[in-house]
Design a protein around this motif. Structure first.
Motif, PDB file in Angstrom:
ATOM      1  N   ALA A  52       0.748  -1.150  -0.011  1.00  0.00           N
ATOM      2  CA  ALA A  52       0.029   0.030  -0.029  1.00  0.00           C
ATOM      3  C   ALA A  52       0.875   1.047   0.161  1.00  0.00           C
ATOM      4  CB  ALA A  52      -0.820   0.029   1.262  1.00  0.00           C
ATOM      5  N   LEU A  53       2.002   1.146   0.931  1.00  0.00           N
ATOM      6  CA  LEU A  53       2.830   2.342   0.849  1.00  0.00           C
ATOM      7  C   LEU A  53       3.562   2.667  -0.548  1.00  0.00           C
ATOM      8  CD1 LEU A  53       4.515   1.770   4.357  1.00  0.00           C
ATOM      9  CD2 LEU A  53       2.909   3.692   3.421  1.00  0.00           C
ATOM     10  N   GLU A  54       3.842   1.436  -1.197  1.00  0.00           N
ATOM     11  CA  GLU A  54       4.575   1.579  -2.537  1.00  0.00           C
ATOM     12  C   GLU A  54       3.718   2.113  -3.733  1.00  0.00           C
ATOM     13  OE1 GLU A  54       5.835  -2.343  -3.492  1.00  0.00           O
ATOM     14  OE2 GLU A  54       7.825  -2.179  -2.373  1.00  0.00           O
ATOM     15  N   GLU A  55       2.357   1.683  -3.464  1.00  0.00           N
ATOM     16  CA  GLU A  55       1.205   2.364  -4.441  1.00  0.00           C
ATOM     17  C   GLU A  55       1.057   3.715  -4.166  1.00  0.00           C
ATOM     18  OE1 GLU A  55      -2.098  -0.295  -4.063  1.00  0.00           O
ATOM     19  OE2 GLU A  55      -1.294  -1.762  -4.776  1.00  0.00           O
ATOM     20  N   LYS A  56       0.993   4.126  -2.649  1.00  0.00           N
ATOM     21  CA  LYS A  56       0.740   5.545  -2.432  1.00  0.00           C
ATOM     22  C   LYS A  56       1.990   6.170  -2.898  1.00  0.00           C
ATOM     23  CE  LYS A  56      -1.191   8.329   1.266  1.00  0.00           C
ATOM     24  NZ  LYS A  56      -1.510   8.255   2.613  1.00  0.00           N
ATOM     25  N   ASN A  57       3.029   6.029  -2.660  1.00  0.00           N
ATOM     26  CA  ASN A  57       4.397   6.365  -2.879  1.00  0.00           C
ATOM     27  C   ASN A  57       4.527   6.625  -4.490  1.00  0.00           C
ATOM     28  OD1 ASN A  57       7.229   7.707  -2.988  1.00  0.00           O
ATOM     29  ND2 ASN A  57       8.144   5.641  -2.323  1.00  0.00           N
ATOM     30  N   GLN A  58       4.259   5.622  -5.140  1.00  0.00           N
ATOM     31  CA  GLN A  58       3.951   5.843  -6.733  1.00  0.00           C
ATOM     32  C   GLN A  58       3.142   6.959  -7.195  1.00  0.00           C
ATOM     33  OE1 GLN A  58       5.953   3.900  -8.538  1.00  0.00           O
ATOM     34  NE2 GLN A  58       5.285   5.057 -10.486  1.00  0.00           N
ATOM     35  N   SER A  59       1.849   6.881  -6.602  1.00  0.00           N
ATOM     36  CA  SER A  59       0.784   8.015  -6.771  1.00  0.00           C
ATOM     37  C   SER A  59       1.414   9.244  -6.560  1.00  0.00           C
ATOM     38  CB  SER A  59      -0.537   7.846  -6.250  1.00  0.00           C
ATOM     39  OG  SER A  59      -0.302   7.846  -4.635  1.00  0.00           O
ATOM     40  N   LEU A  60       2.024   9.472  -5.194  1.00  0.00           N
ATOM     41  CA  LEU A  60       2.505  10.721  -4.817  1.00  0.00           C
ATOM     42  C   LEU A  60       3.758  11.098  -5.794  1.00  0.00           C
ATOM     43  CD1 LEU A  60       2.836  10.202  -0.748  1.00  0.00           C
ATOM     44  CD2 LEU A  60       1.623  11.782  -2.233  1.00  0.00           C
ATOM     45  N   HIS A  61       4.556  10.068  -6.306  1.00  0.00           N
ATOM     46  CA  HIS A  61       5.455  10.386  -7.291  1.00  0.00           C
ATOM     47  C   HIS A  61       4.918  10.977  -8.630  1.00  0.00           C
ATOM     48  CE1 HIS A  61       9.411  10.104  -8.910  1.00  0.00           C
ATOM     49  NE2 HIS A  61       9.146   9.511 -10.053  1.00  0.00           N
ATOM     50  N   CYS A  62       4.023  10.385  -9.022  1.00  0.00           N
ATOM     51  CA  CYS A  62       3.133  10.978 -10.107  1.00  0.00           C
ATOM     52  C   CYS A  62       2.699  12.230  -9.807  1.00  0.00           C
ATOM     53  CB  CYS A  62       2.116   9.878 -10.665  1.00  0.00           C
ATOM     54  SG  CYS A  62       2.678   8.144 -11.075  1.00  0.00           S
ATOM     55  N   SER A  63       2.272  12.534  -8.723  1.00  0.00           N
ATOM     56  CA  SER A  63       1.400  13.827  -8.263  1.00  0.00           C
ATOM     57  C   SER A  63       2.719  14.697  -8.164  1.00  0.00           C
ATOM     58  CB  SER A  63       0.899  13.919  -7.140  1.00  0.00           C
ATOM     59  OG  SER A  63       1.557  13.561  -6.129  1.00  0.00           O
ATOM     60  N   VAL A  64       3.824  14.570  -7.622  1.00  0.00           N
ATOM     61  CA  VAL A  64       4.853  15.362  -7.805  1.00  0.00           C
ATOM     62  C   VAL A  64       5.424  15.594  -9.057  1.00  0.00           C
ATOM     63  CG1 VAL A  64       7.613  15.449  -7.047  1.00  0.00           C
ATOM     64  CG2 VAL A  64       5.907  14.740  -5.331  1.00  0.00           C
ATOM     65  N   LEU A  65       5.435  14.636  -9.895  1.00  0.00           N
ATOM     66  CA  LEU A  65       5.763  14.883 -11.423  1.00  0.00           C
ATOM     67  C   LEU A  65       4.974  15.885 -12.371  1.00  0.00           C
ATOM     68  CD1 LEU A  65       6.992  11.225 -12.711  1.00  0.00           C
ATOM     69  CD2 LEU A  65       8.461  13.348 -12.047  1.00  0.00           C
ATOM     70  N   GLU A  66       3.809  15.547 -11.793  1.00  0.00           N
ATOM     71  CA  GLU A  66       2.810  16.496 -12.622  1.00  0.00           C
ATOM     72  C   GLU A  66       2.744  18.004 -11.776  1.00  0.00           C
ATOM     73  OE1 GLU A  66      -1.249  14.853 -11.513  1.00  0.00           O
ATOM     74  OE2 GLU A  66      -0.966  13.380 -12.758  1.00  0.00           O
ATOM     75  N   LEU A  67       2.853  18.132 -10.520  1.00  0.00           N
ATOM     76  CA  LEU A  67       3.028  19.331  -9.626  1.00  0.00           C
ATOM     77  C   LEU A  67       4.433  19.933 -10.431  1.00  0.00           C
ATOM     78  CD1 LEU A  67       2.181  18.750  -6.335  1.00  0.00           C
ATOM     79  CD2 LEU A  67       0.681  20.322  -7.654  1.00  0.00           C
ATOM     80  N   SER A  68       5.496  19.110 -10.757  1.00  0.00           N
ATOM     81  CA  SER A  68       6.795  19.794 -11.010  1.00  0.00           C
ATOM     82  C   SER A  68       6.552  20.110 -12.708  1.00  0.00           C
ATOM     83  CB  SER A  68       7.710  18.928 -11.047  1.00  0.00           C
ATOM     84  OG  SER A  68       7.550  17.695 -11.818  1.00  0.00           O
ATOM     85  N   ALA A  69       5.785  19.595 -13.283  1.00  0.00           N
ATOM     86  CA  ALA A  69       5.542  20.047 -14.655  1.00  0.00           C
ATOM     87  C   ALA A  69       4.700  21.015 -14.622  1.00  0.00           C
ATOM     88  CB  ALA A  69       4.703  18.751 -15.526  1.00  0.00           C
TER      89      ALA A  69
END
Length: 291
Positions: free
Chosen positions: A110-127
């Protein structure tokens, strides 16, 4: 006749003596055979007594060995019961640890999935932050161009105002010169009207530019605020992702520790099973020897 009779009696006595001697010899032989048989029986009895003593000693030793084996068997039974209890507790602990491992693996997933979603959101926010920075740079360049145009327009206005003042001075001079220069005055009025129209146009353009500049400044300030909010959100998201990574690392380390404990418990269980097998073998061999 007496001598004959005596001789006859002597012959009878001699015959009887011979018979008695023969009987005595037979009795002696029988007695000797009985003595030999008794001696043989005595030797047999002695050997049997010696063998009986040896067997009694061996029986005593066997009884002592049986007593020690019964004690050892009782001890092994108690150890077996203890090991059985410890094995049951170990199995219970093993089940609990496996449950903990499954729970931790699910939590890690679950933490990996949440980390992956957070990583995607971080990438979106950085973009999005990159897009906003590009938009900000574009607006700043546009604002700089508009500032340059405004400066050029103000320069033109100052130039026109200087021309207007020059024309006013010329008009005053023309008025002082009189009516002789009325035609020139009319021309100057026309030029002045043209200049005033140009000045009004320039003022309208300047007001429009000022309005557009104020709008652009408001948009730039709004974008700066939005950029600041996005940066703060990005920082918070990065911090949250770092915390999630730390939690994930903690969960991984906990899983590694639990796996180490499980491996040690497996080794202990294997050792206990070997000991139990060895005890069972010893118990079976002791039962066979006892039987």
């Amino acid at each position: 006749s007496i001598i004959r009779r005596q001789r006859q009696e002597l012959k009878l006595l001699i015959a009887e003596l011979k018979d008695r001697d023969k009987e005595l010899n037979d009795m002696v032989e029988v007695h000797e055979r009985h003595i030999q048989a008794w001696e043989d029986d005595r030797q047999k009895i002695l050997t049997l007594a010696e063998r009986c003593s040896l067997l009694t000693n061996e029986l005593n030793e066997r009884n002592a060995l049986i007593k020690s084996l019964t004690k050892k068997l009782k001890l092994l039974e108690s150890q077996h019961n203890d090991s059985k209890i410890t094995l049951e507790s170990t199995q219970q602990k093993f089940k609990e640890l496996t449950q903990q491992v499954t729970d931790s693996s699910v939590h890690c997933q679950a933490l990996e999935e949440k980390n992956q979603s957070l990583h995607c959101s971080v990438l979106e926010l950085s973009a999005k932050a990159g897009q906003l920075q590009a938009r900000e740079q574009e607006l700043l360049s546009m604002l700089q161009r508009k500032d340059k145009a405004l400066i050029e327009t103000t320069d033109q206005i100052t130039e026109v105002t200087s021309k207007f003042k020059a024309l006013e001075n010329a008009l005053r001079a023309a008025k002082e010169d009189g009516f002789t220069h009325s035609r020139e005055h009319q021309d100057l009025k026309v030029v002045l009207n043209d200049v005033m129209c140009q000045i009004n146009k320039m003022k309208a353009i300047l007001s429009e530019k000022m309005k557009e500049s104020s709008k652009n400044q408001e948009e730039i300030s709004h974008l700066k605020q939005e950029n600041g909010c996005l940066r703060s959100e990005l920082i918070l998201a990065v911090e949250e992702a770092q915390r999630k990574d730390q939690l994930f690392q903690f969960a991984k380390s906990k899983q590694v520790r639990i796996e180490k404990e499980l491996s040690s418990l497996r080794q202990v269980c294997v050792k206990q099973q070997r000991d139990l097998h060895f005890l069972y073998v010893n118990f079976d061999s002791s039962q066979d020897s006892r039987q």
